[in-house]
Design an enzyme around this catalytic site. Structure first.
Site, PDB file in Angstrom:
ATOM      1  N   LEU A 129       7.749  -6.550   8.388  1.00 52.09           N
ATOM      2  CA  LEU A 129       6.506  -6.090   7.916  1.00 52.09           C
ATOM      3  C   LEU A 129       5.398  -6.990   8.677  1.00 52.09           C
ATOM      4  O   LEU A 129       5.621  -7.869   9.536  1.00 52.09           O
ATOM      5  CB  LEU A 129       6.140  -6.711   6.413  1.00 52.09           C
ATOM      6  CG  LEU A 129       7.287  -6.084   5.469  1.00 52.09           C
ATOM      7  CD1 LEU A 129       6.854  -6.609   4.074  1.00 52.09           C
ATOM      8  CD2 LEU A 129       7.476  -4.591   5.659  1.00 52.09           C
TER       9      LEU A 129
ATOM     10  N   GLU B 292      12.300 -14.312   4.050  1.00 49.88           N
ATOM     11  CA  GLU B 292      10.932 -14.115   3.413  1.00 49.88           C
ATOM     12  C   GLU B 292      10.551 -15.696   2.883  1.00 49.88           C
ATOM     13  O   GLU B 292       9.541 -16.188   3.304  1.00 49.88           O
ATOM     14  CB  GLU B 292      10.664 -13.211   2.203  1.00 49.88           C
ATOM     15  CG  GLU B 292      10.555 -11.817   2.544  1.00 49.88           C
ATOM     16  CD  GLU B 292      11.729 -10.999   3.440  1.00 49.88           C
ATOM     17  OE1 GLU B 292      12.717 -11.418   3.385  1.00 49.88           O
ATOM     18  OE2 GLU B 292      11.353  -9.782   3.693  1.00 49.88           O
TER      19      GLU B 292
ATOM     20  N   GLY C 149      11.837  -7.127   7.106  1.00 49.89           N
ATOM     21  CA  GLY C 149      11.422  -5.826   7.033  1.00 49.89           C
ATOM     22  C   GLY C 149      12.323  -5.015   7.821  1.00 49.89           C
ATOM     23  O   GLY C 149      12.865  -3.620   7.738  1.00 49.89           O
TER      24      GLY C 149
END
Lengths: 243, 243, 243
Positions: free
Chosen positions: A49, A119, A94
């Site tokens: 991301l 994350e 991602g």
């Protein structure tokens, strides 16, 4: 399908939109039966991301961005196409998620090419459908550990835990992906597609049911001062690294 | 219990009915606590469902046949008996399914004795309770791959993926199954049975709830012209092989 | 946190109550972020539930005792603390359960230090939340086999099946647990806690929903004459062993 968004194939809003439209076209074009997902720039499969889309913007932008991330997953995970990931570079967050949606994962044997949902290292939390994609691939216990610690697996570790299906020398990633593809192509399409849906439908249905709540949840979470701050710190570090 | 239906122990309507009645008797006879499932004809454990029951007949016959397949699974999977599979031959599709319902699987070490749910190769789809039996045994990811590709595992592969619990030389299959049985017999019956039900009840309940829908689904699917055609092609090939 | 209840760290009502209160304090004290669970008496991590609390008493006592067992699990499994088990001794039944609630398990490499849910050997059945803790750790198939047979795994077997994460020489258990703890401490707390809850919430919610029914079920089951008898036989055997 080659990911291309220099320098590190971040999943910007623009790239996400392009990917979704591209995949939709391929799904509807009956002459296509499979897609190999790879990177235009060996070294990075996808950095995941795009933090710049999630930092210093307004809630409307966060919502638009997250919808696009959801769309991509909803397009990839239950895809009727055979999806093979030819992972020719690092694949955090991602980037890892995209790989997890594929039917088969080939990773280049380079210790720099780590893969995982990292994350927590950024102070954020992988959403439940990232978790589901991972649990469906490596099981509950390995996911619990990997997600809490934000583990990035080396190729050997990734193979052992089941995060990828095959590790090959770097110059054989594309050819291996192609031969895997022809193996999957040999199966009658209709039966294979119904079987794939049977395996993934519950996970997809659950995501669709929780889609709105997940969107709200993301926007609220990412808008928090504390989260914005920790993302800024992380981005600063990245810049200094390059500088 | 020895499977016997020459030449390849296909699960004909007759054999299915006999198996269900036989199992029911054993369940109700308190002097029996366990059953070893094996083949009367080493070389083929069971070729699985009988394609001649699913091809060129009328919907009423398909329904009758499928009910019998459901009955067998519903009798085997939550059985209070200890079930050990002494797999002394190839075990595709329905043969594999029967093995999966057992408490322990011993496979003869012969590369010809492959095992797996290879339905997609015939252009058909394993029903959800075949899937559940497999996922409960080898996990989600391995099942996804095995079911889509219709994989038939060699003994070494079957052991590695967890499709069977033990691989032994061909002449030791029965003795190994017996010694496994006596190991399981050493456990207090009541506690073992309650534990088994605790592990399998959710899967069985789900199947019972969907039983009618699954029956309709099968009859509709198998009655399609395209499916009948691909089954006929497959049956022709089998005949030519033998001829 | 050192378990201490001579001679074998049985989980007596008193010890359970102490553990629950202790954990509650640590959870609420923001200066604590993690707990290492170990035994004060190397050789036995914990012998598990205290059979003397479950044998020859009245239903009210059984209910009080079982509530305390439930409380402990409900305190441990979703704990926001990092929990590391430094398993320095045998760990059957309830001892194994406590380990399973941790985030990481280090086991001393001593063949006498077996670990597992061996309830069936005593003629009793592990409740569903024991099962869920195990399935989440080692998967469905391995759990089915382990629970039915009441398997106690040696350190090597425990590592292979995934019951523990690491096996080290006996004198390195504490230092390994400490270094594991510092690894987990390096992760931003808030993100790690949310991730842990995401992984365990469904299991905890299911238990809370069934809590009352589970309590009734236990009291009814343990009050049966046949169960009381088999527990007495087992206790007699234990006494003779020591004598």
């Amino acid at each position: 399908m080659k990911l291309r968004n220099p320098p590190v194939n971040s999943l910007s809003l623009e790239l996400l939109t392009e990917l979704v439209i591209g995949l939709e076209k391929l799904e509807n074009d009956k002459t296509f039966r499979g897609v190999i997902l790879t990177s235009d720039r060996p070294g990075v499969f996808s950095a995941g991301l795009d933090l710049t889309e999630m930092c210093g913007r307004n809630p409307a932008h966060y919502a638009e961005y997250w919808k696009a991330v959801q769309e991509l997953w909803l397009r990839l995970y239950p895809s009727s196409l055979v999806l093979v990931a030819a992972i020719n570079g690092a694949s955090p967050a991602g980037g890892c998620l995209m790989s997890l949606t594929c039917d088969y994962r080939v990773l280049a044997d380079n210790p720099k090419y780590v893969i995982g949902l990292n994350e927590t290292l950024l102070g954020i939390v992988a959403p439940f459908w990232f978790r589901d994609s991972l649990v469906n691939t490596i099981g509950h216990r390995a996911s619990e550990r990997a997600l809490q610690l934000g583990l990035l697996f080396s190729p050997a570790e990734a193979l052992q835990v089941g995060m990828v299906d095959k590790v090959v020398p770097e110059d054989q990633v594309q050819s291996t992906a192609l031969s895997v593809m022809s193996r999957w192509m040999a199966i009658p399409d209709h039966a294979r597609q119904l079987t794939k849906i049977m395996m993934r439908k519950a996970t997809v249905d659950h995501m669709i049911k929780q889609r709105e709540a997940d969107l709200q949840n993301f926007v609220n979470f990412i808008s928090r001062d504390s989260i914005q701050k920790s993302l800024q710190v992380y981005l600063e570090k990245l810049k200094q690294k390059k500088g």
